[in-house]
Design a protein around this motif. Sequence first.
Motif, PDB file in Angstrom:
ATOM      1  N   HIS A  91       0.834  -1.205   0.000  1.00  0.00           N
ATOM      2  CA  HIS A  91       0.000   0.000   0.000  1.00  0.00           C
ATOM      3  C   HIS A  91       0.868   1.254   0.000  1.00  0.00           C
ATOM      4  CE1 HIS A  91      -3.878  -1.957   0.484  1.00  0.00           C
ATOM      5  NE2 HIS A  91      -3.365  -2.732   1.424  1.00  0.00           N
ATOM      6  N   VAL A  92       1.952   1.248   0.788  1.00  0.00           N
ATOM      7  CA  VAL A  92       2.843   2.405   0.821  1.00  0.00           C
ATOM      8  C   VAL A  92       3.499   2.601  -0.538  1.00  0.00           C
ATOM      9  CG1 VAL A  92       4.805   3.462   1.985  1.00  0.00           C
ATOM     10  CG2 VAL A  92       3.299   1.930   3.265  1.00  0.00           C
ATOM     11  N   GLU A  93       4.003   1.513  -1.096  1.00  0.00           N
ATOM     12  CA  GLU A  93       4.726   1.583  -2.361  1.00  0.00           C
ATOM     13  C   GLU A  93       3.838   2.068  -3.504  1.00  0.00           C
ATOM     14  OE1 GLU A  93       7.043  -1.371  -5.496  1.00  0.00           O
ATOM     15  OE2 GLU A  93       6.737  -2.007  -3.423  1.00  0.00           O
ATOM     16  N   VAL A  94       2.657   1.486  -3.641  1.00  0.00           N
ATOM     17  CA  VAL A  94       1.772   1.854  -4.752  1.00  0.00           C
ATOM     18  C   VAL A  94       1.325   3.301  -4.622  1.00  0.00           C
ATOM     19  CG1 VAL A  94      -0.471   1.387  -5.816  1.00  0.00           C
ATOM     20  CG2 VAL A  94       1.035  -0.516  -5.196  1.00  0.00           C
ATOM     21  N   ALA A  95       0.985   3.729  -3.405  1.00  0.00           N
ATOM     22  CA  ALA A  95       0.551   5.115  -3.198  1.00  0.00           C
ATOM     23  C   ALA A  95       1.681   6.090  -3.508  1.00  0.00           C
ATOM     24  CB  ALA A  95       0.052   5.306  -1.764  1.00  0.00           C
ATOM     25  N   PRO A 158       7.753   8.846 -20.229  1.00  0.00           N
ATOM     26  CA  PRO A 158       7.201   9.808 -19.274  1.00  0.00           C
ATOM     27  C   PRO A 158       7.172   9.238 -17.861  1.00  0.00           C
ATOM     28  CG  PRO A 158       5.451   8.871 -20.608  1.00  0.00           C
ATOM     29  CD  PRO A 158       6.740   8.409 -21.205  1.00  0.00           C
ATOM     30  N   VAL A 159       6.983  10.135 -16.908  1.00  0.00           N
ATOM     31  CA  VAL A 159       7.123   9.786 -15.502  1.00  0.00           C
ATOM     32  C   VAL A 159       6.141   8.715 -15.065  1.00  0.00           C
ATOM     33  CG1 VAL A 159       5.605  11.652 -14.684  1.00  0.00           C
ATOM     34  CG2 VAL A 159       7.434  10.781 -13.191  1.00  0.00           C
ATOM     35  N   TRP A 160       4.921   8.715 -15.614  1.00  0.00           N
ATOM     36  CA  TRP A 160       3.943   7.718 -15.174  1.00  0.00           C
ATOM     37  C   TRP A 160       4.312   6.312 -15.644  1.00  0.00           C
ATOM     38  CZ3 TRP A 160       2.463  12.142 -17.938  1.00  0.00           C
ATOM     39  CH2 TRP A 160       2.332  11.987 -19.327  1.00  0.00           C
ATOM     40  N   MET A 161       5.140   6.206 -16.666  1.00  0.00           N
ATOM     41  CA  MET A 161       5.631   4.891 -17.076  1.00  0.00           C
ATOM     42  C   MET A 161       6.808   4.450 -16.216  1.00  0.00           C
ATOM     43  SD  MET A 161       5.519   4.862 -21.224  1.00  0.00           S
ATOM     44  CE  MET A 161       4.031   5.271 -22.140  1.00  0.00           C
ATOM     45  N   VAL A 162       7.802   5.330 -16.050  1.00  0.00           N
ATOM     46  CA  VAL A 162       8.985   4.923 -15.293  1.00  0.00           C
ATOM     47  C   VAL A 162       8.648   4.685 -13.825  1.00  0.00           C
ATOM     48  CG1 VAL A 162      10.580   6.046 -16.875  1.00  0.00           C
ATOM     49  CG2 VAL A 162       9.765   7.309 -14.868  1.00  0.00           C
ATOM     50  N   ALA A 163       7.603   5.359 -13.321  1.00  0.00           N
ATOM     51  CA  ALA A 163       7.194   5.138 -11.931  1.00  0.00           C
ATOM     52  C   ALA A 163       6.771   3.702 -11.696  1.00  0.00           C
ATOM     53  CB  ALA A 163       6.044   6.084 -11.558  1.00  0.00           C
ATOM     54  N   GLU A 164       6.254   3.044 -12.716  1.00  0.00           N
ATOM     55  CA  GLU A 164       5.775   1.675 -12.575  1.00  0.00           C
ATOM     56  C   GLU A 164       6.875   0.637 -12.783  1.00  0.00           C
ATOM     57  OE1 GLU A 164       2.796   0.905 -11.427  1.00  0.00           O
ATOM     58  OE2 GLU A 164       2.501   3.070 -11.257  1.00  0.00           O
TER      59      GLU A 164
END
Length: 303
Positions: A91-95, A158-164
């Motif tokens: 939960h911490v990681e995904v958030a 983009p950031v939303w890809m590398v974040a995953e």
Amino acid sequence: MTDSFAKPALTIDQQIAHLRGKGMAIEDEARARYWLTHVSYYRLSAYWLYFEHPKGQNGPRFRSGTSFDSVTALYDFDRVLRRLVMRGTEHVEVALRGNWAYQLALLGDGHSYLDASLYSDRKEFHANLAKLAGEVGWSSETYIKHYRENYHDPALPPVWMVAEMMSFGQLSRWYSNLAERALRNRIAQPLGLPETVLVPLVRHIVDVRNICAHHGRLWNRGFRMPPKLAQKPDPLMRTLDQKATQAPARLYNGLCMIAHVVRTVAPASTWMMDLGAHLRTHPTNDLAAMGFPADWQTRPLWQ
């Protein structure tokens, strides 16, 4: 000068005989042979260390009443504990992944995270960037391959890809290196903690997760990086052991901080209830070795 290592390898039967000779009761040899074959003597030794007399004391190595079954019971308790802790840290990681990507994207576009001026330590930024570029280059994730095959500028997604795709440890370094405190706080706010508390908590969780991921001993482990203890909200502050601020940190305060984040981002979760139920099954009931205060069950978050 150190001595040369000269301990011989032992067969399973020799291992059993050795443990008996040191004072450990082994009633079921077939069961002991199974554990020593499929878990290993060395991995189990981290758990029977708890049952040993202090080094240098005369007499048997193990305390009276120590059995092989008591060692494996502690091992099984820890195995389930690791799974529970991983469930909470998820939960911490995904958030954090989601909020980091969202706030960085709002700075301009999906590639604003590549602006070196955002970071307090430029050397660390470039090291993190090089590591990320390498991972993007060999990643087999479908969305990363699609970006590589269809776009050449910017070279990184983009950031939303590398974040995953980046590891939690890497995400921790990108987040903690942000220079602007207000930005770190905007990322932290949905997790229910100020950035001054969340940054060291995330570093602590990285250590905890690495132990869990490698199936290491967790229950009475000491950690080099203790979490910074929150002073608000009040229920969390009163649940924490505020006296335990020095390394090596035990597990209790980290679990409480994770529990607060879980309650914030997933209020319907039963994680805290499931964790408390498991803790009450500890085979020796020595929760003090995990940093738990004697009155832990009466503190706000555990009720």
